[in-house]
Structure formats: structure tokens, C-alpha cells
Design a protein around this motif. Structure first.
Motif, short mmCIF file in Angstrom:
data_model
loop_
_atom_site.label_atom_id
_atom_site.label_comp_id
_atom_site.label_asym_id
_atom_site.label_seq_id
_atom_site.Cartn_x
_atom_site.Cartn_y
_atom_site.Cartn_z
N LEU A 1 48.59 61.40 -88.38
CA LEU A 1 48.51 62.87 -88.45
C LEU A 1 47.10 63.32 -88.84
O LEU A 1 46.56 64.26 -88.25
CB LEU A 1 49.54 63.42 -89.44
N GLU A 2 46.51 62.65 -89.82
CA GLU A 2 45.15 63.01 -90.24
C GLU A 2 44.14 62.76 -89.12
O GLU A 2 43.25 63.58 -88.88
CB GLU A 2 44.75 62.21 -91.47
N GLU B 1 52.12 56.84 -90.27
CA GLU B 1 52.39 58.19 -89.76
C GLU B 1 51.43 59.20 -90.39
O GLU B 1 50.91 60.08 -89.69
CB GLU B 1 53.83 58.59 -90.06
N ASN B 2 51.20 59.09 -91.69
CA ASN B 2 50.28 60.01 -92.37
C ASN B 2 48.85 59.86 -91.85
O ASN B 2 48.16 60.85 -91.61
CB ASN B 2 50.32 59.80 -93.88
N LYS C 1 44.76 62.76 -85.89
CA LYS C 1 44.97 63.76 -84.85
C LYS C 1 44.24 65.05 -85.19
O LYS C 1 43.65 65.69 -84.32
CB LYS C 1 46.46 64.03 -84.65
N GLN C 2 44.28 65.44 -86.46
CA GLN C 2 43.55 66.63 -86.89
C GLN C 2 42.05 66.41 -86.77
O GLN C 2 41.32 67.30 -86.34
CB GLN C 2 43.92 66.99 -88.33
#
Length: 120
Positions: free
Chosen positions: A27-28, A23-24, A30-31
Motif C-alpha cells: 500500500l505504501e 500488504e502494508n 502504491k502511494q
């Protein structure tokens, strides 16, 4: 634990940290990719909760206008469908898990052997 010493093969029961780490990373990513990423998924054995896996997180990224693995294309859907199928059918996941453990016992120092066997 995440990762393996180069050249070694080790299977572990599912670890909650794998989901959290995935998940982390997602998220990274996606950024980092922004709108270029259509979808980002945690795939591979660490995404299947009922089986043993090598402690390596596999992530697949669907990007716009690239030819490697097209989002929603055959390879993309194979990754996602395989993961979802094994998560929905624990008996099939157990069979796959048994095969992986057998391969690991027979090829403890050759990760390539497991890759070859998992493609057959």
C-alpha cells in the motif's frame, strides 16, 4: 519477527504477520509510485504459506518504462509463477522447504550459500 542479524541465517514457519506487513508495504509503495507501478506483488518464501522462510519480505514492483524486471516479462512471471505453484502444490512446497532447511543446516552463517543453492 521480520529481519535477521547481518550475516545470520534462520528459517521460521510461516507467520501471518508477514502477509500483513507485505500488504502494508505494498500500500505504501502504491502511494509512492502511483501510476508508474503497474503491479506490486509479495514474492519469495514468505509468500508461500506452507514452507519455512527467512523472515525477510520480498516485494517485486512492475514499473513502466524500466529495463530491470519488466512487468509481465519472463523474470516477473517466474517470481509470480513460482510462488503460485508452491502455494497450489503443497507436496512440491514441502520438497523445496526440505531443501531450504538442509541448506540452512549446512550453511548457518553464510546467507550467500543459500542464495547459491537456491539458484542451482
Amino acid at each position: 519477527m521480520i529481519g535477521l542479524k547481518r550475516g545470520s541465517v534462520e528459517l521460521s514457519s510461516h507467520q501471518e504477520e508477514w502477509d500483513k506487513n507485505a500488504e502494508n508495504v505494498i500500500l505504501e509503495l502504491k502511494q509512492l509510485f502511483g501510476n508508474a507501478a503497474v503491479d506490486i506483488q509479495h514474492v519469495g518464501s514468505t509468500a508461500i504459506h506452507s514452507i519455512y522462510a527467512k523472515p525477510i519480505i520480498d516485494i517485486v514492483i512492475g514499473l513502466r518504462d524500466l529495463n530491470d524486471i519488466s512487468w509481465n516479462g519472463a523474470e516477473w512471471n517466474n517470481y509470480i509463477n513460482f510462488r503460485d505453484y508452491l502455494n497450489c502444490y503443497p507436496d512440491k512446497a514441502a520438497l523445496y522447504d526440505s531443501c531450504k532447511k538442509n541448506w540452512c543446516c549446512n550453511f548457518q552463517t553464510t546467507e550467500e550459500a543459500i542464495r547459491k543453492a537456491s539458484r542451482s
